[in-house]
Design an enzyme around this catalytic site. Structure first.
Site, PDB file in Angstrom:
ATOM      1  N   CYS A 266       0.831  -1.209   0.000  1.00  0.00           N
ATOM      2  CA  CYS A 266       0.000   0.000   0.000  1.00  0.00           C
ATOM      3  C   CYS A 266       0.866   1.260   0.000  1.00  0.00           C
ATOM      4  O   CYS A 266       0.558   2.241  -0.681  1.00  0.00           O
ATOM      5  CB  CYS A 266      -0.968  -0.003   1.172  1.00  0.00           C
ATOM      6  SG  CYS A 266      -0.211  -0.190   2.811  1.00  0.00           S
TER       7      CYS A 266
ATOM      8  N   HIS B  25      -2.989   0.620   7.064  1.00  0.00           N
ATOM      9  CA  HIS B  25      -3.094   0.841   5.622  1.00  0.00           C
ATOM     10  C   HIS B  25      -2.614   2.245   5.275  1.00  0.00           C
ATOM     11  O   HIS B  25      -2.618   3.150   6.111  1.00  0.00           O
ATOM     12  CB  HIS B  25      -4.540   0.653   5.169  1.00  0.00           C
ATOM     13  CG  HIS B  25      -4.717   0.614   3.688  1.00  0.00           C
ATOM     14  ND1 HIS B  25      -4.038  -0.274   2.884  1.00  0.00           N
ATOM     15  CD2 HIS B  25      -5.484   1.363   2.848  1.00  0.00           C
ATOM     16  CE1 HIS B  25      -4.397  -0.090   1.623  1.00  0.00           C
ATOM     17  NE2 HIS B  25      -5.264   0.914   1.575  1.00  0.00           N
TER      18      HIS B  25
ATOM     19  N   ASP C  24      -8.491   4.053  -2.326  1.00  0.00           N
ATOM     20  CA  ASP C  24      -7.964   2.867  -1.651  1.00  0.00           C
ATOM     21  C   ASP C  24      -7.099   2.035  -2.587  1.00  0.00           C
ATOM     22  O   ASP C  24      -7.572   1.513  -3.596  1.00  0.00           O
ATOM     23  CB  ASP C  24      -9.120   2.024  -1.110  1.00  0.00           C
ATOM     24  CG  ASP C  24      -8.689   1.102   0.021  1.00  0.00           C
ATOM     25  OD1 ASP C  24      -7.543   0.598  -0.028  1.00  0.00           O
ATOM     26  OD2 ASP C  24      -9.483   0.904   0.951  1.00  0.00           O
TER      27      ASP C  24
END
Length: 238
Positions: A77, A177, A195
């Site tokens: 991420c 995240h 995202d």
């Protein structure tokens, strides 16, 4: 004896190669769409599109959406988020080429694949690529300061914001995240997260208080809170 040594060397390479391939396969995202909690709104819904239309601050949306790419590994991420903002700033990097010699001194790609990144490591990798970076840990700030930063950053083109948060605070699974945010709607006090874990979640409007709560959660590696990063322009060459 020489033949045995040569055979042993080849066998070791095969074993190492197979191990690396197995790790890569286990970390490769698999399609696993998750339902969004009630208070979160997917951008591709009627409500989500209306929020984008009404957003107070959205100057970064087009550049981030154009350069968006999902994370290539479940732990990437931070790599994906870095790639998105660096390319939005005019660079040409991928999630693997990001880890050149300078970035690898901060944290090599294999370790990111296994452990991900802390907020400070993310900031240092972006700095290694020549970007101007400001990292703020949520425990040393406030939601009011964060809101002001969001509005200011997303009202101007050419600078971007990444958030490092604990998903659990948003009603999602318990995992840290990192993703960019691309717009802010003041009436509902929501930010749009692009995202990077696209195999699980869509781009999502989230309440700012929940997002800030997620950033105050402690990162298990650094043992301090998560937070946000502002990235802008290029540092002058020395």
């Amino acid at each position: 004896m020489k033949k045995w040594i040569k055979w042993a060397g080849i066998s070791s390479l095969v074993i190492v190669g197979a191990f690396v391939a197995l790790i890569a396969f286990s970390l490769t995202p698999k399609e696993d769409r998750r339902p969004l909690p009630t208070l979160l709104v997917a951008v591709d819904t009627i409500e989500g599109q209306q929020l984008l239309k009404d957003a107070e601050a959205y100057a970064d949306y087009e550049a981030l959406a154009t350069n968006f790419e999902p994370q290539q590994l479940t732990s990437f991420c931070g790599a994906a988020s870095s790639t998105i903002v660096l390319n939005a700033l005019g660079q040409d990097v991928s999630q693997t080429s990001l880890f050149d010699d300078k970035a690898s001194e901060v944290r090599p790609i294999w370790r990111v694949a296994l452990q991900g990144m802390t907020l400070q490591i993310l900031a240092d990798i972006l700095k290694s690529q020549g970007a101007k970076v400001s990292a703020i840990h949520a425990h040393s700030s406030s939601i009011e300061a964060f809101r002001k930063s969001v509005v200011r950053n997303l009202s101007d083109q050419g600078d971007y914001m990444l958030v490092n948060y604990q998903r659990e605070a948003l009603g999602q699974e318990s995992v840290g995240h990192i993703s960019p945010i691309a717009a802010y709607d003041s009436e509902t006090d929501r930010a749009l997260i692009l995202d990077t874990a696209a195999y699980k979640y869509p781009h999502t409007w989230v309440p700012l208080d929940q997002l800030f709560d997620g950033m105050t959660r402690i990162d298990g590696e650094s043992e301090i809170s998560r937070g946000w990063i502002e990235v802008s322009g290029q540092r002058p060459s020395v």
